[in-house]
Design a protein around this motif. Sequence first.
Motif, PDB file in Angstrom:
ATOM      1  N   ARG A 112       0.813  -1.215   0.000  1.00  0.00           N
ATOM      2  CA  ARG A 112       0.000   0.000   0.000  1.00  0.00           C
ATOM      3  C   ARG A 112       0.850   1.270   0.000  1.00  0.00           C
ATOM      4  N   VAL A 114       2.926   4.401  -1.038  1.00  0.00           N
ATOM      5  CA  VAL A 114       3.129   5.308  -2.158  1.00  0.00           C
ATOM      6  C   VAL A 114       4.593   5.741  -2.117  1.00  0.00           C
ATOM      7  N   ALA A 177      -2.630  12.228  -5.401  1.00  0.00           N
ATOM      8  CA  ALA A 177      -3.342  11.490  -6.441  1.00  0.00           C
ATOM      9  C   ALA A 177      -3.184   9.984  -6.237  1.00  0.00           C
ATOM     10  N   ALA A 178      -1.964   9.544  -5.897  1.00  0.00           N
ATOM     11  CA  ALA A 178      -1.719   8.117  -5.673  1.00  0.00           C
ATOM     12  C   ALA A 178      -2.483   7.614  -4.451  1.00  0.00           C
ATOM     13  N   PHE A 180      -5.327   8.838  -3.398  1.00  0.00           N
ATOM     14  CA  PHE A 180      -6.733   8.773  -3.810  1.00  0.00           C
ATOM     15  C   PHE A 180      -6.998   7.485  -4.580  1.00  0.00           C
ATOM     16  N   GLU A 181      -6.102   7.136  -5.501  1.00  0.00           N
ATOM     17  CA  GLU A 181      -6.269   5.903  -6.282  1.00  0.00           C
ATOM     18  C   GLU A 181      -6.179   4.684  -5.383  1.00  0.00           C
ATOM     19  N   ARG A 182      -5.321   4.737  -4.368  1.00  0.00           N
ATOM     20  CA  ARG A 182      -5.155   3.611  -3.455  1.00  0.00           C
ATOM     21  C   ARG A 182      -6.444   3.285  -2.704  1.00  0.00           C
ATOM     22  N   THR A 184      -9.251   3.057  -3.842  1.00  0.00           N
ATOM     23  CA  THR A 184     -10.034   2.139  -4.666  1.00  0.00           C
ATOM     24  C   THR A 184      -9.325   0.821  -4.906  1.00  0.00           C
ATOM     25  N   SER A 185      -8.034   0.922  -5.271  1.00  0.00           N
ATOM     26  CA  SER A 185      -7.290  -0.288  -5.639  1.00  0.00           C
ATOM     27  C   SER A 185      -6.701  -1.014  -4.442  1.00  0.00           C
ATOM     28  N   LYS A 187      -3.766  -0.496  -3.493  1.00  0.00           N
ATOM     29  CA  LYS A 187      -2.349  -0.659  -3.781  1.00  0.00           C
ATOM     30  C   LYS A 187      -1.646   0.694  -3.911  1.00  0.00           C
ATOM     31  N   GLN A 189       1.848   2.867  -5.385  1.00  0.00           N
ATOM     32  CA  GLN A 189       2.570   2.892  -6.648  1.00  0.00           C
ATOM     33  C   GLN A 189       3.712   3.875  -6.545  1.00  0.00           C
TER      34      GLN A 189
END
Length: 364
Positions: A112, A114, A177-178, A180-182, A184-185, A187, A189
């Motif tokens: 998880r 970033v 941004a990463a 925020f995406e995490r 949902t996913s 994960k 990055q």
Amino acid sequence: MNAPPSRGAQGPLKGLRVVEFLGIGPGPQAAMMLADLGAEVLRITRKGGNGWPNPVNDRGRAEIEIDIRSKAGRLQCLEALDRADVLIEGFRPGVMERLGLGPDDIAPRNPRLVYARMTGWGQEGPLARTAGHDINYIALSGALAAMGRPGEPAAIPLNLVGDFGGGSMLLVTGILAALFERATSGKGQVVDAAILDGVTTMMSFFDGLTTTGQLSLDRTDNLLGGAAPYYRTYLCCDGREMSVGALEPPFFAELIARLDLPEFADGQTPERWPALEAALTARFAEHDQAHWIRLFEGSDACVAPVLTLAEAKVHQHFCARETYVEGDSLMQAAPSPRFSRTPGAARSDAGEDGAAMIARWRES
């Protein structure tokens, strides 16, 4: 940090855990911004620090000195990263991998995370592993060429455009941004934030206007670069300066009226620029800065004094907005932007040392 009561000590990023590997420039600035907004930041430092101790930029961290080149130090870093949400590092490409702390080393332990990487040239490309500084990045991007007066060396805008505009601001954007995406996913990055890329993003506004013919970046006729006499600075008789930014016709009309120069009502046309510049230069030189501050106060002429940083800190507008707060016997910038429910706070430290923070994270 003695922040005003209206600036709470929580912030919208409360609960976010950040591990910052000590660097210089945009990395520390980004970590400060995250700490200001409520994140818990653990700085992994080294003996001797980074050579740029900064009582303002270094605020909001817990610190721990670790020899990251040693096996024990590496394991200590991994332990901290096991419970972290964000890693910030600003080494040259490949350094963290050689230390056994690269993304591929961390992901199996903490998928998880970033992993935010801050460089000048980026993680790949012909220049990726070469040295550089702010001035080099903005030079190569095309930004520096547009700054300054014709026939003179380019004007250097401190490190604002490269390190902090294209660097730390875009790094924080990438991190958020990463995250925020995490949500949902599930994960993390890698965020590859390069100062060169960030400055290019910032130059997109000018690129678009030059493409449509609305703006030139040539210093001889760059409307926003000082070529236009109604968008530049002027010396007063006391050697101080006034800034003029009367771009729109109504604001320009107000400028001309306040300066009592009715013969230049048509002064925005390029063929009138030389005469208008001479007139404005002569008029501002007639009085000191204080006179012009009084004359333009409250007007829409878009004229403001050029202040020193010390003067800015006590300007009435900054005082009214509490833009600067006192802490550790220093007046320093308060967190920005501002939030209605979860205001951040400029903290001098995180209230515990680095080892204690790692232990607390481990137990959570």
